[in-house]
Design an enzyme around this catalytic site. Structure first.
Site, PDB file in Angstrom:
ATOM      1  N   GLN A 126       0.713  -1.199   0.152  1.00 50.22           N
ATOM      2  CA  GLN A 126      -0.025   0.072   0.163  1.00 50.22           C
ATOM      3  C   GLN A 126       0.932   1.239   0.096  1.00 50.22           C
ATOM      4  O   GLN A 126       1.825   1.431   0.647  1.00 50.22           O
ATOM      5  CB  GLN A 126      -0.814   0.094   1.280  1.00 50.22           C
ATOM      6  CG  GLN A 126      -2.228  -0.585   1.143  1.00 50.22           C
ATOM      7  CD  GLN A 126      -3.138  -0.782   2.013  1.00 50.22           C
ATOM      8  OE1 GLN A 126      -3.457  -1.791   2.426  1.00 50.22           O
ATOM      9  NE2 GLN A 126      -3.782   0.371   2.674  1.00 50.22           N
ATOM     10  N   SER A 129       4.379  -6.560   2.695  1.00 49.89           N
ATOM     11  CA  SER A 129       2.765  -6.640   3.024  1.00 49.89           C
ATOM     12  C   SER A 129       1.847  -7.396   2.033  1.00 49.89           C
ATOM     13  O   SER A 129       2.048  -8.441   1.706  1.00 49.89           O
ATOM     14  CB  SER A 129       2.260  -5.446   3.544  1.00 49.89           C
ATOM     15  OG  SER A 129       1.301  -5.374   4.303  1.00 49.89           O
ATOM     16  N   LEU A 130       0.703  -6.686   1.611  1.00 48.63           N
ATOM     17  CA  LEU A 130      -0.163  -7.121   0.652  1.00 48.63           C
ATOM     18  C   LEU A 130       0.660  -7.614  -0.484  1.00 48.63           C
ATOM     19  O   LEU A 130       0.155  -8.605  -1.466  1.00 48.63           O
ATOM     20  CB  LEU A 130      -1.384  -6.336   0.279  1.00 48.63           C
ATOM     21  CG  LEU A 130      -1.048  -5.313  -1.022  1.00 48.63           C
ATOM     22  CD1 LEU A 130      -1.203  -5.609  -2.461  1.00 48.63           C
ATOM     23  CD2 LEU A 130      -1.693  -3.650  -0.726  1.00 48.63           C
ATOM     24  N   ARG A 180      -9.265  -9.330   3.185  1.00 48.30           N
ATOM     25  CA  ARG A 180      -7.932  -8.704   4.186  1.00 48.30           C
ATOM     26  C   ARG A 180      -8.219  -7.271   4.559  1.00 48.30           C
ATOM     27  O   ARG A 180      -8.030  -6.452   5.479  1.00 48.30           O
ATOM     28  CB  ARG A 180      -6.580  -8.914   3.503  1.00 48.30           C
ATOM     29  CG  ARG A 180      -5.486  -8.682   4.291  1.00 48.30           C
ATOM     30  CD  ARG A 180      -4.289  -9.175   3.574  1.00 48.30           C
ATOM     31  NE  ARG A 180      -2.884  -8.749   4.321  1.00 48.30           N
ATOM     32  CZ  ARG A 180      -2.340  -7.688   4.197  1.00 48.30           C
ATOM     33  NH1 ARG A 180      -2.534  -6.901   3.359  1.00 48.30           N
ATOM     34  NH2 ARG A 180      -1.193  -7.662   4.667  1.00 48.30           N
ATOM     35  N   HIS A 200      -0.116  -4.028  11.050  1.00 49.48           N
ATOM     36  CA  HIS A 200       1.193  -4.938  11.324  1.00 49.48           C
ATOM     37  C   HIS A 200       1.426  -4.841  13.145  1.00 49.48           C
ATOM     38  O   HIS A 200       2.741  -4.367  13.286  1.00 49.48           O
ATOM     39  CB  HIS A 200       2.259  -4.555  10.557  1.00 49.48           C
ATOM     40  CG  HIS A 200       2.097  -5.129   9.066  1.00 49.48           C
ATOM     41  ND1 HIS A 200       1.841  -6.652   8.561  1.00 49.48           N
ATOM     42  CD2 HIS A 200       1.944  -4.092   8.032  1.00 49.48           C
ATOM     43  CE1 HIS A 200       1.849  -6.444   7.355  1.00 49.48           C
ATOM     44  NE2 HIS A 200       1.666  -5.291   6.993  1.00 49.48           N
ATOM     45  N   GLN A 225       1.416 -12.660   9.532  1.00 53.42           N
ATOM     46  CA  GLN A 225       1.784 -11.358   8.691  1.00 53.42           C
ATOM     47  C   GLN A 225       0.762 -10.315   9.177  1.00 53.42           C
ATOM     48  O   GLN A 225       1.427  -9.014   8.977  1.00 53.42           O
ATOM     49  CB  GLN A 225       1.991 -11.584   7.164  1.00 53.42           C
ATOM     50  CG  GLN A 225       2.479 -10.502   6.400  1.00 53.42           C
ATOM     51  CD  GLN A 225       1.725 -10.110   5.313  1.00 53.42           C
ATOM     52  OE1 GLN A 225       0.327  -9.993   5.194  1.00 53.42           O
ATOM     53  NE2 GLN A 225       2.183 -10.315   4.045  1.00 53.42           N
TER      54      GLN A 225
END
Length: 315
Positions: free
Chosen positions: A10, A94-95, A119, A204, A253
């Protein structure tokens, strides 16, 4: 040359992302069409001609960035004969880890799109607006970031290191009061710059546990295969091809630290010399210069990018 494909998270989204790829490569257009169908939404129209505020909603941003990344990889193979298997590793921030797994054939495109919609919604819903925050600690070393988090936790709230993006570029996440206290500690203790980030949720960190639970349930119903190329996982900073370990890592994660510095260092230690950042922007390519200056980084977001990368890697 030993290659790794890397996939952004992101913050890289922008209106128009991926449109030129779809116009130039039928293989890329097919990716956007399949994602639209999987989500029951013309996400591609939002990406190409929509409103940036709507695109930046987490539930839209996550599948949109993945679609652009996977479209770039499909176009690279169809247009230039460079498949994902030409790389020694894939890794995503991340994603972007989902993008990497989809590109490497571990999770189907439709399943990946649906997982990222879940998510995004789950991460947004995990914490009420205004209760969480994130901050960047620029110029901080790891010990300073840990001390700042300890100061934040003294408020009784959550304060965790969320992203280890590059040397001197750490991000913390938690309850707003704890993050404010950590920023104040950092400013008083020699950190070059400590600043709050404009984010929609505290990603996170332990506050994301409800989202981790939602992802555990969603991932339990999805087929995961061994990726064609080993994945360097965010939470372990080591390679993995075992489907069940991948499933567990994806759940971990959500609340766990993105160990990006260590992930890049791991790939370099295994002999990687060149990266291709598939999708929107160049955030990871810029960050890796702070991690390992000798790495040769390429962006793979537009037709011109793909052509230049093919010429450089086949030359």
């Amino acid at each position: 040359m030993t290659l790794a494909f890397i996939f952004p998270g992101q913050g890289s989204q922008e209106i128009g992302m991926g449109k030129a790829l779809a116009e130039a490569f039928p293989a890329a257009k097919a990716v956007f069409d399949e994602v639209d169908e999987a989500l029951g939404q013309k996400l591609s129209a939002l990406m190409w001609d929509g409103d940036i505020a709507e695109l930046t909603l987490t539930a839209n941003t996550q599948p949109a960035l993945m679609a652009h990344s996977v479209a770039a990889m499909r176009a690279l193979e169809a247009g230039f004969g460079i498949p994902v298997t030409q790389a020694a590793y894939v890794a995503g921030h991340s994603l972007g880890e989902y993008s990497a797994l989809c590109a490497a054939g571990a999770i189907s495109l439709a399943d990946t799109a649906r997982l990222l919609r879940i998510r995004g919604n789950a991460m947004q819903a995990a914490v009420q607006p205004g209760q969480g925050a994130m901050a960047a600690l620029l110029g901080a070393d790891y010990a300073q970031a840990e001390a700042a988090c300890a100061a934040g936790r003294d408020t009784g709230g959550v304060c965790d290191i969320a992203n280890d993006n590059a040397p001197g570029q750490l991000v913390i996440s938690g309850t707003r009061a704890a993050i404010d206290a950590a920023v104040a500690w950092s400013q008083a203790n020699g950190v070059k710059k400590a600043m709050a980030l404009n984010v929609s949720a505290p990603f996170h960190c332990a506050l994301m546990q409800p989202a981790a639970d939602a992802m555990a349930a969603a991932l339990a119903d999805v087929a995961i295969r061994a990726p064609a190329v080993p994945l360097v996982a965010n939470v372990t900073a080591a390679s993995c091809i075992d489907p069940e370990a991948i499933r567990q890592n994806l759940v971990a994660q959500v609340t766990g630290r993105v160990r990006w510095t260590e992930s890049v260092q791991f790939m370099v230690a295994q002999g990687v010399t060149t990266t291709g950042e598939a999708g929107a922007g160049k955030v990871l390519t810029v960050m890796q210069r702070r991690i390992e200056k000798a790495l040769n980084g390429h962006t793979l977001g537009t037709p011109a990018d793909l052509e230049a990368f093919a010429a450089a890697t086949k030359g």
